[in-house]
Design an enzyme around this catalytic site. Structure first.
Site, mmCIF file in Angstrom:
data_model
loop_
_atom_site.group_PDB
_atom_site.id
_atom_site.type_symbol
_atom_site.label_atom_id
_atom_site.label_comp_id
_atom_site.label_asym_id
_atom_site.label_seq_id
_atom_site.Cartn_x
_atom_site.Cartn_y
_atom_site.Cartn_z
ATOM 1 N N HIS A 61 57.113 111.558 79.101
ATOM 2 C CA HIS A 61 56.046 110.725 78.526
ATOM 3 C C HIS A 61 55.446 109.791 79.572
ATOM 4 O O HIS A 61 55.946 108.690 79.807
ATOM 5 C CB HIS A 61 56.646 109.905 77.373
ATOM 6 C CG HIS A 61 55.620 109.194 76.553
ATOM 7 N ND1 HIS A 61 55.835 108.883 75.226
ATOM 8 C CD2 HIS A 61 54.380 108.724 76.833
ATOM 9 C CE1 HIS A 61 54.777 108.255 74.746
ATOM 10 N NE2 HIS A 61 53.881 108.136 75.711
ATOM 11 N N HIS A 63 51.414 108.435 81.229
ATOM 12 C CA HIS A 63 49.951 108.464 81.144
ATOM 13 C C HIS A 63 49.395 108.437 82.564
ATOM 14 O O HIS A 63 49.610 107.467 83.293
ATOM 15 C CB HIS A 63 49.425 107.255 80.363
ATOM 16 C CG HIS A 63 49.879 107.232 78.941
ATOM 17 N ND1 HIS A 63 49.147 107.798 77.919
ATOM 18 C CD2 HIS A 63 51.009 106.752 78.358
ATOM 19 C CE1 HIS A 63 49.793 107.649 76.771
ATOM 20 N NE2 HIS A 63 50.931 107.015 77.007
ATOM 21 N N ARG A 65 45.700 108.709 84.422
ATOM 22 C CA ARG A 65 44.385 108.381 83.846
ATOM 23 C C ARG A 65 43.287 109.315 84.322
ATOM 24 O O ARG A 65 42.107 108.982 84.211
ATOM 25 C CB ARG A 65 44.035 106.935 84.141
ATOM 26 C CG ARG A 65 45.018 105.909 83.584
ATOM 27 C CD ARG A 65 45.171 105.984 82.076
ATOM 28 N NE ARG A 65 45.940 104.852 81.563
ATOM 29 C CZ ARG A 65 46.484 104.806 80.358
ATOM 30 N NH1 ARG A 65 46.373 105.830 79.530
ATOM 31 N NH2 ARG A 65 47.160 103.746 79.973
ATOM 32 N N ASP A 155 49.380 111.167 71.147
ATOM 33 C CA ASP A 155 49.979 109.889 71.567
ATOM 34 C C ASP A 155 48.937 108.823 71.914
ATOM 35 O O ASP A 155 47.916 109.095 72.541
ATOM 36 C CB ASP A 155 50.907 110.076 72.765
ATOM 37 C CG ASP A 155 51.519 108.756 73.177
ATOM 38 O OD1 ASP A 155 52.159 108.138 72.325
ATOM 39 O OD2 ASP A 155 51.299 108.322 74.313
ATOM 40 N N HIS A 235 58.741 107.402 71.942
ATOM 41 C CA HIS A 235 59.041 105.957 72.052
ATOM 42 C C HIS A 235 59.524 105.301 70.748
ATOM 43 O O HIS A 235 58.875 104.415 70.197
ATOM 44 C CB HIS A 235 57.853 105.185 72.633
ATOM 45 C CG HIS A 235 56.489 105.498 72.076
ATOM 46 N ND1 HIS A 235 56.227 105.651 70.732
ATOM 47 C CD2 HIS A 235 55.306 105.678 72.708
ATOM 48 C CE1 HIS A 235 54.942 105.892 70.562
ATOM 49 N NE2 HIS A 235 54.367 105.930 71.743
ATOM 50 N N ASN A 281 52.586 99.398 72.899
ATOM 51 C CA ASN A 281 52.574 99.995 71.562
ATOM 52 C C ASN A 281 53.449 101.245 71.543
ATOM 53 O O ASN A 281 53.162 102.179 72.284
ATOM 54 C CB ASN A 281 51.135 100.356 71.178
ATOM 55 C CG ASN A 281 51.034 100.791 69.727
ATOM 56 O OD1 ASN A 281 51.886 100.453 68.917
ATOM 57 N ND2 ASN A 281 50.012 101.563 69.413
ATOM 58 N N ASP A 308 56.967 106.083 79.251
ATOM 59 C CA ASP A 308 55.657 105.733 78.674
ATOM 60 C C ASP A 308 54.823 104.961 79.710
ATOM 61 O O ASP A 308 54.129 103.990 79.383
ATOM 62 C CB ASP A 308 55.805 104.951 77.371
ATOM 63 C CG ASP A 308 54.500 104.883 76.581
ATOM 64 O OD1 ASP A 308 53.496 105.480 77.018
ATOM 65 O OD2 ASP A 308 54.479 104.225 75.520
ATOM 66 N N HIS A 312 47.135 100.213 83.537
ATOM 67 C CA HIS A 312 45.869 99.584 83.120
ATOM 68 C C HIS A 312 45.404 98.682 84.255
ATOM 69 O O HIS A 312 46.219 98.069 84.941
ATOM 70 C CB HIS A 312 46.060 98.753 81.846
ATOM 71 C CG HIS A 312 46.269 99.587 80.616
ATOM 72 N ND1 HIS A 312 45.267 100.350 80.054
ATOM 73 C CD2 HIS A 312 47.366 99.796 79.852
ATOM 74 C CE1 HIS A 312 45.735 100.983 78.988
ATOM 75 N NE2 HIS A 312 47.007 100.681 78.844
ATOM 76 N N GLY A 327 50.361 98.652 77.007
ATOM 77 C CA GLY A 327 50.918 99.607 77.968
ATOM 78 C C GLY A 327 51.458 98.913 79.193
ATOM 79 O O GLY A 327 50.969 97.842 79.576
#
Ligand code: DOR
Length: 438
Positions: A61, A63, A65, A155, A235, A281, A308, A312, A327
């Site tokens: 998991h 992210h 971008r 997700d 999560h 979250n 996760d 950002h 995040g």
């Protein structure tokens, strides 16, 4: 450099039930030999005395971008962060722009991963088009594409429409893929900023009750039972969610679950300074939830630790709490956070940590070649770390393009020394290898 002999480390390999001092000889991408006092006249020798050698970490998991917010992370920079963290495989969530809801985007992400060549990048596909929760995404097309998508999720959001999710599960099951849900009942979590409890009242921030996660998870488990799909809970953050998964597993359901290092260590009390680096979250929960998550991790209810990793930009994070996106980063700190706070506190042992951060997540993803066994003929995807190595988290040293970490300034114990991906050192002595830098 095609031949490397790692000497004298403690080999922890849950897949072959090994925990002993052993040398590991890597030749042309594969483990060639494992044993005591190995010699090789033409291999480069790396002394690993006092360190642990284990199958490379696997993160189900993260992210990245790209496409869309390459200022925050690219597939290449996320791969570099992963290599620095000891990972050899990562599963990239589909909430990019455009969304990864079709084969073209999935293939682009996978090919960027291959070009970076630092870890295996597995794109996850969206369940619904545009993550809008209205129409099914091109699930079959993504599964048979060259990206070989094996995990589907919306997700960032949960699928709210039960009928649509049921259809998605039936479809995903047909491809023997995994349906992974971000469990959130949105009418209940609506506009919530943090965990609902004494701290949300004190801080005047709208709370998200545990039930928002638990209602969604209970529904998902019922639908997974109905359809027979392989279901993965992303999560997990509440005591009630751990209990639901434990009960489902006791019934023999095909269910797996993950927990993040931050949900295992931090509570909603951290939010008293309104530091947006702690906004995530699902939100950081109570100490009772943290305790239940730790019990669930230790007893095997929870199969995997997942970061996760959610980069950002500082412009987006350095704003009012309500406006900031949720995040936090995770790839470059997770091993040390887990070693310091979870293994260090006696919640799980070192071999159990390797199981939950490598072998377990590989199993969740149905991923061959990662997670061990570290035995002759297997692909050489490995990590070497010093469990005693001390360091202070410094964002200027992050390979990630972002810096939104709650761990900045913390002293941690546990340092990644070397990462080996397909037989090549991607990280050596804690430094990304020349040519691996992006
Ligand atoms: O905190 C989070 N950040 N939770 C999610 O589900 C999405 C993620 C993101 O994409 O930033």
């Amino acid at each position: 450099m095609d031949r490397v002999l790692f000497k004298g480390a403690r080999l922890i390999d849950p897949a072959s039930r090994t925990d002993e001092t052993a040398d590991v000889l890597v030749v042309d991408g594969l483990v060639q030999d494992v044993g005591k006092k190995l010699t090789s006249s033409d291999a480069e020798i790396i002394d690993c005395d006092g360190a642990v050698i284990a199958p490379g970490l696997v993160d189900p998991h993260v992210h990245l971008r790209e496409p869309g917010r390459e200022d925050e992370e690219t597939v290449a920079s996320g791969s570099a962060a992963a290599a620095c963290g000891g990972f050899t495989a990562i599963c990239a969530m589909p909430n990019t722009d455009p969304v990864c809801d079709n084969a073209t985007v999935a293939e682009k992400i996978a090919s960027r991963g291959r070009a970076a060549g630092l870890v295996e990048v597995l794109p996850a596909g969206a369940i619904t088009k545009g993550l809008l929760g209205e129409e099914l995404a091109s699930i079959g097309e993504m599964t048979v594409s060259s990206a070989r998508v094996r995990l589907f999720t919306d997700d960032g959001r949960g699928v709210q429409d039960s009928r649509l999710l049921r259809r998605a599960m039936e479809y995903i099951k047909g491809f023997d893929a995994v349906c992974a849900e971000h469990c959130e009942e949105e009418t209940l979590s609506h506009a919530g900023q943090m965990n609902e409890g004494e701290f949300s009242s004190m801080l005047g921030l709208k709370g998200i009750p545990s039930e928002a996660e638990e209602i969604a998870l209970a529904r998902d488990l019922a639908l997974a039972h109905l359809t027979g799909v392989k279901f993965h809970a992303l999560h997990v953050s509440t005591a009630g969610a751990v209990e639901l998964i434990r009960a489902a597993k006791a019934r023999g359901a095909r269910v797996t679950a993950e927990v993040t290092p931050h949900h295992l260590v931090l509570t909603d009390a951290e939010l008293v300074g309104y530091d947006t680096n702690y906004k995530v979250n699902p939100p950081l929960r109570s100490s009772a939830d943290v305790e239940a998550l730790r019990v669930g991790l230790a007893d095997g209810t929870i199969d995997a630790i997942a970061t996760d990793h959610a980069p950002h930009s500082s412009e987006e994070k350095e704003t009012e709490f309500e406006q900031a996106p949720p995040g936090m980063l995770g790839l470059e700190t997770s091993l040390a956070v887990v070693l310091t706070e979870i293994v260090g506190a006696g919640v799980i042992t070192l071999p159990e940590m390797v199981e939950r951060m490598s072998t377990g997540p590989s199993r969740v993803l149905g991923l061959g070649g990662h997670g061990g066994p570290v035995t002759p003929g297997e692909p050489a995807n490995l990590v070497v770390f010093d469990p005693q190595g001390q360091w202070t988290v410094d964002p200027s040293r992050f390979a990630s393009l972002s810096a939104n970490s709650p761990w900045i300034g913390r002293k941690l114990k546990g340092a990644v020394l070397h990462t080996v991906f397909q037989g090549r050192l991607t990280l050596r002595d804690g430094e990304l290898m020349q040519g691996a830098l992006v």
